[in-house]
Design a protein around this motif. Structure first.
Motif: not given
Length: 433
Positions: A54-83
């Motif tokens: 997931l962190a690789r996708l966030c880095a690639r698309k410009g979204g916020s990276a998940p926390a180190e121990d996260a089990k839930h993460h929400v971010t946005s890639f320019g209007g495309l949301f990821l949960k």
């Protein structure tokens, strides 16, 4: 405010956070959504692998990276949301975008995700779902037209949900893109209520797929369970047949193999069957949470699942119960067989003791015979020695008859030898005891 001075349970904060884990996201029509449930395993390295992917996708698309121990993460890639959500044995990815569209399932939002990243997903995709939320003011065609336009002509089921504030259509089939489809029309939902309704639909579909994972296992082990059942029945019949010549050792060997087969199946299937019961319970709970009511002319979602999912769950439950029953039967048959073996051993021991007693009696008789012969032999030699003494005395003493003296002393010598042997035997017996 200061932190209280009392001691807290180390898991208190973790348990409290669990109450707020995986919240629904506010949604509003028009919106399209693509969701995948990926079986990636439950070991710590699997969880870390999902999070790193997931962190690789966030880095690639410009979204916020998940926390180190996260089990839930929400971010946005320019209007495309990821949960993203991490569960016990799977993780889910939900991509959604709010925008106007003409064809609900053409050009789905999953196509905005890099295909090479999807190809490298850790684990196996078990469930993949497209959901399109239509606005309230859109005029909907009849059911036949909905089926032809959006579900490739498949039979459609549907419900009013959320107390009549939304309408849902589905066909529960895998389409050409290997996704299933839910079509939802807003009929008065607010953003929060729409988010909860969509989340319940997603969870119902995901848990439905997870619950069905046990069905192929149940179908696979059914012939083996039948074979084991027949084997236990044959062993029981042979035990009950007094004319059967099969040895207890052979029966015990066969029973041990059948018991090992049962334990092997249980080790392989018990977790899956238990998980299926839990997932099926969640499916039923989500169906209740959707607060469904019937739409005219359509089979309902819960009716469809009761007709199709219910028998599958009954098959899994039957296999689990049959497996447990066979384990209990094998234990009972084993107890009976061991009891029979123990009784047989007791009879053998009794016969052995009787045989030993008989041999002891024979040995005692032989010993007494030998003792008698010993008295005769010793007395014979002792009388012979006395005769030589008496013959010598006869030559030196007048009127002394060696023969007479030997005859007189012979009984005395025999008595003394007998008495001496008895004393020696008694002394040996006393020393042993």
């Amino acid at each position: 405010m200061q932190r209280p001075s009392y001691r807290e349970h180390p898991h208190r904060e973790l348990l409290l956070r669990e109450l707020h884990a995986r919240p629904s996201e506010p949604l509003q029509a028009p919106l399209r959504l693509s969701q995948m449930a990926v079986l990636s395993g439950e070991k710590p390295e699997h969880v870390d692998g999902d999070r790193e992917h997931l962190a690789r996708l966030c880095a690639r698309k410009g979204g916020s990276a998940p926390a180190e121990d996260a089990k839930h993460h929400v971010t946005s890639f320019g209007g495309l949301f990821l949960k993203w959500e991490r569960h016990t044995e799977f993780c889910s990815y939900t991509f959604y975008r709010r925008a106007h569209f003409n064809a609900p399932f053409a050009d789905p939002v999953i196509e905005e995700v890099p295909q090479d990243w999807l190809a490298d997903l850790p684990g196996l995709v078990l469930s993949a779902l497209h959901i399109a939320i239509l606005p309230r003011d859109l005029e909907m065609p009849d059911v036949e037209d909905i089926s032809l336009r959006h579900f490739e002509g498949n039979p459609v089921v549907g419900n009013l949900v959320a107390g009549g504030k939304a309408r849902v259509w589905a066909d529960f089939r895998m389409h050409t893109d290997h996704f299933t489809r839910f079509l939802v029309q807003d009929n008065g939902l607010d953003r929060r209520h729409a988010g909860r309704t969509v989340q319940r639909l997603i969870e119902m579909n995901t848990y439905r797929a997870l619950a069905l994972m046990a069905l192929p296992i149940a179908q696979e082990i059914s012939p083996r369970l039948r074979t084991i059942d027949e084997g236990l029945a044959d062993i029981s019949a042979r035990m009950a047949d007094t004319d059967d010549q099969t040895s207890d050792a052979d029966l015990l060997g066969r029973l041990s193999q059948l018991s090992a087969d049962i334990e092997s199946l249980a080790a392989r299937t018990s977790y899956r069957f238990a998980a299926t019961r839990a997932y099926y319970g969640l499916v039923q709970q989500r169906l209740q949470d959707l607060r469904m009511s019937r739409m005219d002319g359509l089979l309902t979602l819960d009716g469809f699942l009761a007709r199709r999912l219910g028998p599958a769950m009954a098959t899994c439950e039957s296999a689990a119960e049959r497996q447990e029953a066979l384990a209990q039967r094998a234990t009972r048959v084993g107890s009976l067989l061991r009891a029979r073996v123990e009784v047989g051993l007791e009879h053998q021991n009794r016969d052995l003791l009787d045989s030993m007693n008989e041999r002891a009696k024979v040995q005692l008789k032989l010993q007494e015979t030998v003792e008698g012969l010993s008295v005769v032999a010793i007395s014979y030699y002792a009388i012979g020695l006395a005769g030589y003494v008496f013959k010598a005395a006869e030559k030196s003493i007048s009127l002394f008859d060696a023969t007479v003296a030997t005859g007189i002393t012979a009984p005395l010598i025999v008595a003394l030898v007998w008495y001496g042997l008895r004393r020696a035997k008694r002394a040996v017996v006393t020393r042993r005891s």
